[in-house]
Design a protein around this motif. Sequence first.
Motif, PDB file in Angstrom:
ATOM      1  N   ARG A 135      -3.127  29.408  18.586  1.00  0.00           N
ATOM      2  CA  ARG A 135      -3.459  30.560  19.293  1.00  0.00           C
ATOM      3  C   ARG A 135      -1.855  29.926  20.139  1.00  0.00           C
ATOM      4  NH1 ARG A 135      -9.497  29.126  20.093  1.00  0.00           N
ATOM      5  NH2 ARG A 135     -10.568  30.548  18.557  1.00  0.00           N
ATOM      6  N   ARG A 136      -1.787  30.909  21.676  1.00  0.00           N
ATOM      7  CA  ARG A 136      -0.880  30.254  21.655  1.00  0.00           C
ATOM      8  C   ARG A 136      -0.003  29.829  22.055  1.00  0.00           C
ATOM      9  NH1 ARG A 136       1.199  33.504  28.211  1.00  0.00           N
ATOM     10  NH2 ARG A 136       2.936  32.551  27.747  1.00  0.00           N
ATOM     11  N   ASN A 137      -0.408  28.894  23.431  1.00  0.00           N
ATOM     12  CA  ASN A 137      -0.267  26.802  23.296  1.00  0.00           C
ATOM     13  C   ASN A 137       0.475  26.035  22.046  1.00  0.00           C
ATOM     14  OD1 ASN A 137      -3.198  26.818  22.591  1.00  0.00           O
ATOM     15  ND2 ASN A 137      -3.367  25.247  23.544  1.00  0.00           N
ATOM     16  N   ALA A 138      -0.622  26.543  20.760  1.00  0.00           N
ATOM     17  CA  ALA A 138      -0.488  26.164  19.522  1.00  0.00           C
ATOM     18  C   ALA A 138       1.167  26.150  19.344  1.00  0.00           C
ATOM     19  CB  ALA A 138      -1.097  26.111  18.702  1.00  0.00           C
ATOM     20  N   ILE A 139       0.921  28.093  19.062  1.00  0.00           N
ATOM     21  CA  ILE A 139       2.788  27.857  18.146  1.00  0.00           C
ATOM     22  C   ILE A 139       3.458  27.979  19.268  1.00  0.00           C
ATOM     23  CG2 ILE A 139       3.455  30.812  18.283  1.00  0.00           C
ATOM     24  CD1 ILE A 139       1.477  29.956  15.612  1.00  0.00           C
ATOM     25  N   GLN A 140       3.148  27.896  20.448  1.00  0.00           N
ATOM     26  CA  GLN A 140       4.913  27.272  21.228  1.00  0.00           C
ATOM     27  C   GLN A 140       4.518  26.017  21.172  1.00  0.00           C
ATOM     28  OE1 GLN A 140       3.510  27.707  25.717  1.00  0.00           O
ATOM     29  NE2 GLN A 140       3.689  30.652  25.602  1.00  0.00           N
ATOM     30  N   LEU A 141       3.818  24.785  20.759  1.00  0.00           N
ATOM     31  CA  LEU A 141       4.498  23.108  20.580  1.00  0.00           C
ATOM     32  C   LEU A 141       4.582  23.773  19.563  1.00  0.00           C
ATOM     33  CD1 LEU A 141       2.350  20.394  21.302  1.00  0.00           C
ATOM     34  CD2 LEU A 141       2.976  21.072  19.102  1.00  0.00           C
ATOM     35  N   LEU A 142       3.613  23.964  17.946  1.00  0.00           N
ATOM     36  CA  LEU A 142       4.930  24.389  16.825  1.00  0.00           C
ATOM     37  C   LEU A 142       6.642  25.124  16.621  1.00  0.00           C
ATOM     38  CD1 LEU A 142       3.994  23.729  14.167  1.00  0.00           C
ATOM     39  CD2 LEU A 142       3.094  26.158  13.433  1.00  0.00           C
ATOM     40  N   ASP A 143       6.537  25.777  17.445  1.00  0.00           N
ATOM     41  CA  ASP A 143       7.641  26.719  17.348  1.00  0.00           C
ATOM     42  C   ASP A 143       8.900  25.294  18.406  1.00  0.00           C
ATOM     43  OD1 ASP A 143       9.201  28.970  17.689  1.00  0.00           O
ATOM     44  OD2 ASP A 143      10.169  28.372  19.270  1.00  0.00           O
ATOM     45  N   GLY A 144       8.940  24.667  19.038  1.00  0.00           N
ATOM     46  CA  GLY A 144       8.930  23.698  20.040  1.00  0.00           C
ATOM     47  C   GLY A 144       9.542  22.714  19.103  1.00  0.00           C
ATOM     48  N   TYR A 158       0.668  -0.851   0.271  1.00  0.00           N
ATOM     49  CA  TYR A 158      -0.234  -0.051  -0.157  1.00  0.00           C
ATOM     50  C   TYR A 158       0.424   1.317  -0.115  1.00  0.00           C
ATOM     51  CZ  TYR A 158      -4.207  -2.550   0.884  1.00  0.00           C
ATOM     52  OH  TYR A 158      -5.252  -3.455   1.250  1.00  0.00           O
ATOM     53  N   ASN A 159       0.840   2.396  -0.898  1.00  0.00           N
ATOM     54  CA  ASN A 159       0.831   3.695  -1.167  1.00  0.00           C
ATOM     55  C   ASN A 159       1.229   3.956  -0.094  1.00  0.00           C
ATOM     56  OD1 ASN A 159       3.061   5.263  -2.052  1.00  0.00           O
ATOM     57  ND2 ASN A 159       2.129   5.699  -4.224  1.00  0.00           N
ATOM     58  N   ILE A 160       1.176   4.368   1.152  1.00  0.00           N
ATOM     59  CA  ILE A 160       0.710   5.264   2.204  1.00  0.00           C
ATOM     60  C   ILE A 160       1.581   6.417   2.497  1.00  0.00           C
ATOM     61  CG2 ILE A 160      -0.534   5.471   4.495  1.00  0.00           C
ATOM     62  CD1 ILE A 160      -1.266   2.370   3.592  1.00  0.00           C
ATOM     63  N   SER A 161       1.250   7.315   3.047  1.00  0.00           N
ATOM     64  CA  SER A 161       1.895   8.366   3.602  1.00  0.00           C
ATOM     65  C   SER A 161       1.079   8.520   5.089  1.00  0.00           C
ATOM     66  CB  SER A 161       2.164  10.091   3.012  1.00  0.00           C
ATOM     67  OG  SER A 161       3.065   9.861   1.735  1.00  0.00           O
ATOM     68  N   TRP A 162       2.054   9.314   5.772  1.00  0.00           N
ATOM     69  CA  TRP A 162       2.272   8.996   7.856  1.00  0.00           C
ATOM     70  C   TRP A 162       2.133  10.256   8.022  1.00  0.00           C
ATOM     71  CZ3 TRP A 162       0.915   3.852   8.014  1.00  0.00           C
ATOM     72  CH2 TRP A 162       0.927   2.908   7.907  1.00  0.00           C
ATOM     73  N   GLU A 163       1.229  10.228   8.867  1.00  0.00           N
ATOM     74  CA  GLU A 163       2.117  11.378  10.370  1.00  0.00           C
ATOM     75  C   GLU A 163       1.516  10.520  11.683  1.00  0.00           C
ATOM     76  OE1 GLU A 163      -1.891  14.685   8.784  1.00  0.00           O
ATOM     77  OE2 GLU A 163      -3.544  13.614  10.478  1.00  0.00           O
ATOM     78  N   LEU A 164       1.067  11.803  12.662  1.00  0.00           N
ATOM     79  CA  LEU A 164       1.148  11.115  13.852  1.00  0.00           C
ATOM     80  C   LEU A 164       0.466  11.991  14.752  1.00  0.00           C
ATOM     81  CD1 LEU A 164       1.719   8.909  16.261  1.00  0.00           C
ATOM     82  CD2 LEU A 164       3.665  10.480  16.240  1.00  0.00           C
ATOM     83  N   GLY A 165      -0.621  11.819  15.483  1.00  0.00           N
ATOM     84  CA  GLY A 165      -2.009  12.608  15.693  1.00  0.00           C
ATOM     85  C   GLY A 165      -2.117  13.655  15.761  1.00  0.00           C
ATOM     86  N   ASN A 166      -3.169  14.100  16.321  1.00  0.00           N
ATOM     87  CA  ASN A 166      -3.975  15.705  15.728  1.00  0.00           C
ATOM     88  C   ASN A 166      -4.580  16.570  17.073  1.00  0.00           C
ATOM     89  OD1 ASN A 166      -5.861  16.183  13.615  1.00  0.00           O
ATOM     90  ND2 ASN A 166      -7.069  15.858  15.627  1.00  0.00           N
ATOM     91  N   GLU A 167      -4.058  17.669  16.422  1.00  0.00           N
ATOM     92  CA  GLU A 167      -3.939  18.527  17.536  1.00  0.00           C
ATOM     93  C   GLU A 167      -3.547  18.103  18.450  1.00  0.00           C
ATOM     94  OE1 GLU A 167      -7.080  21.189  17.821  1.00  0.00           O
ATOM     95  OE2 GLU A 167      -8.809  20.075  15.621  1.00  0.00           O
ATOM     96  N   PRO A 168      -2.414  17.871  19.136  1.00  0.00           N
ATOM     97  CA  PRO A 168      -1.514  17.629  20.313  1.00  0.00           C
ATOM     98  C   PRO A 168      -1.873  18.444  21.235  1.00  0.00           C
ATOM     99  CG  PRO A 168       0.346  18.046  18.504  1.00  0.00           C
ATOM    100  CD  PRO A 168      -1.309  18.386  18.033  1.00  0.00           C
ATOM    101  N   ASN A 169      -1.003  19.833  20.511  1.00  0.00           N
ATOM    102  CA  ASN A 169      -1.820  21.075  21.740  1.00  0.00           C
ATOM    103  C   ASN A 169      -3.295  21.282  22.448  1.00  0.00           C
ATOM    104  OD1 ASN A 169      -2.675  21.925  18.510  1.00  0.00           O
ATOM    105  ND2 ASN A 169      -4.257  23.346  19.969  1.00  0.00           N
ATOM    106  N   ALA A 170      -3.783  20.722  22.241  1.00  0.00           N
ATOM    107  CA  ALA A 170      -5.204  20.550  22.652  1.00  0.00           C
ATOM    108  C   ALA A 170      -5.231  19.035  23.181  1.00  0.00           C
ATOM    109  CB  ALA A 170      -6.868  20.495  21.938  1.00  0.00           C
ATOM    110  N   TYR A 171      -4.411  17.820  23.871  1.00  0.00           N
ATOM    111  CA  TYR A 171      -4.570  16.753  24.620  1.00  0.00           C
ATOM    112  C   TYR A 171      -4.633  16.856  26.036  1.00  0.00           C
ATOM    113  CZ  TYR A 171      -2.008  14.708  20.380  1.00  0.00           C
ATOM    114  OH  TYR A 171      -2.475  13.456  19.359  1.00  0.00           O
ATOM    115  N   ARG A 172      -4.134  17.924  26.334  1.00  0.00           N
ATOM    116  CA  ARG A 172      -4.344  18.390  27.799  1.00  0.00           C
ATOM    117  C   ARG A 172      -6.100  18.342  28.463  1.00  0.00           C
ATOM    118  NH1 ARG A 172      -1.563  19.020  32.321  1.00  0.00           N
ATOM    119  NH2 ARG A 172       0.493  19.669  31.699  1.00  0.00           N
ATOM    120  N   SER A 173      -6.372  19.057  27.393  1.00  0.00           N
ATOM    121  CA  SER A 173      -7.814  19.492  27.769  1.00  0.00           C
ATOM    122  C   SER A 173      -8.714  18.463  27.360  1.00  0.00           C
ATOM    123  CB  SER A 173      -8.258  21.177  27.176  1.00  0.00           C
ATOM    124  OG  SER A 173      -8.298  20.546  25.607  1.00  0.00           O
ATOM    125  N   MET A 174      -8.439  17.692  26.216  1.00  0.00           N
ATOM    126  CA  MET A 174      -9.316  16.548  25.369  1.00  0.00           C
ATOM    127  C   MET A 174      -9.108  15.377  26.508  1.00  0.00           C
ATOM    128  SD  MET A 174      -9.666  15.109  21.571  1.00  0.00           S
ATOM    129  CE  MET A 174      -7.209  14.079  22.159  1.00  0.00           C
TER     130      MET A 174
END
Length: 502
Positions: free
Chosen positions: A312-321, A255-271
């Motif tokens: 927003r703030r927490n998402a940008i911080q996570l993306l930056d790091g 199967y010719n597949i590309s990959w990713e890991l997780g969805n909106e990791p900045n929201a894990y704590r609230s979720m």
Amino acid sequence: MPRAGALLRAHAGPSWWWLAFLLLPVISSSSSSTSSSYSSSSSPTYQRAAAGGTRTGFLGRTLVLLDVNTRTPTRVLNDNFLSLQLDPSIISDGWLAFLSSKRLVTLARGLSPAFLRFGGKRTDFLQFNNHKNLAKYRGPGPDYYLKNYDDDIVHSDIAMDKQNGCRVANHPDMMLELQREKAASTHLVLLKEQASNIYSNVTITARSLDKLYNFADCAGLHLILGLNALHRNPDNSWNTSSTLSLLKYSAGKKYNISWELGNEPNAYRSMVGRAVNSTQLAQDYAQLRTLLQSVRYYNRAHLYGPNSGRPRRNAIQLLDGFLKDAGSVIDAVTWQHYFQDGRVKKVEDFLKTRLLDTLREQITKVAKVASTHAPGKKVWLGGLGPAWSGGINNLSDTFAAAFLWANTLGMAAVQGIDVVLRHSFFDYGYTHLVDQHFNPLPDYWFSLVFKRLVGPRVLAVRVAGLQRKPQTGRVIRDKLRIYAHCTSYSNIASTSNINNTC
């Protein structure tokens, strides 16, 4: 939107224009009669129509003067610029078994070439089970028929698509009606989970993966499969057992597949009450890259991430790091944006210019972080919809939301976004392109027109002037949205007159 007339002035290039609301594809022509009438003067003017002419009352409108530079495109888009997303909830509500519908495959094929991202809020509750058949449920009721119909269609109702060698089915109306009833009740359960932040695990079996890949392959879509980032060990490191089993099975099927890991990791704590910081997430992606390299068939597979939420703030911080530590591991930077929430009740809210402009602000924030830590890396809008939480009935599934979708494609192209993944192609809720009766919704038709007519070459378009009496054109300039592309070459009958630009 005010009523407006428009004059166009081209920069160095004989061209004709097809002018539409929000989009301006440009068609090349050897004739220069249209453009020359506007390019001979630096400040074109409107001539009053002769008495008895057809332009009575035209002067009461606003006249818009446009400059379109057809000589040098500002950028060239990915062939898969407009792409699609499917939410893993289709496993829970049963619609995955019906992806073999010939009608659904045909509708998806109309939007190819494109990526198909299989991901969403329930990505991080997916567990792979390498069994063809889980234990069947026996007993009366609609579920009995649906759960056994899954096997029946394999033996009796599957036909071969002679053009592509695909497995497609014409599902009986009775089974579709039973499925719609089941999906409606399941949807209520999914909404309760979302409201309570208590989610059930979702099992994707080998057969489910086969059906998903068959759908993507038949429709000419490239599958991007989201992996569970919340499957964690006691020390909070990522548990790779399910992923490794999935990779081996997919590789065995080629199967010719590309990959990713997780969805909106900045929201894990609230979720779910568990946070995964940028350093840990970067380590997880590095581990996934190592896993891909260890499976020979996927040693060069593409990996995208981190699918952060609205910047927003927490998402940008996570993306930056994350990009500081793992920018070299991924092939494109992905993030998500949704315009409205479920509290919106009015059509007018979808037409506010400040709402349209929020996307430009978000793109600017993400692009700044990406250029700082991963220069040259493509940026994808990895999840996009007119509204979140399933959308808004009778609003986000109507032409009212088409303004947001049209503006998103135009703005994303101008701002340098490489791919836009629209949520969702099909399933429950009110943000999809195709409804549960397999009927295309307004945003599907706009997407189809975009795919057929709009080419990858993005042109600079400028409002050169506005003529309006008795007031100035400042207000209308703020509200006007015009985007220009060369017309798609693949849809021009003869290419003998196409020059190097348009």
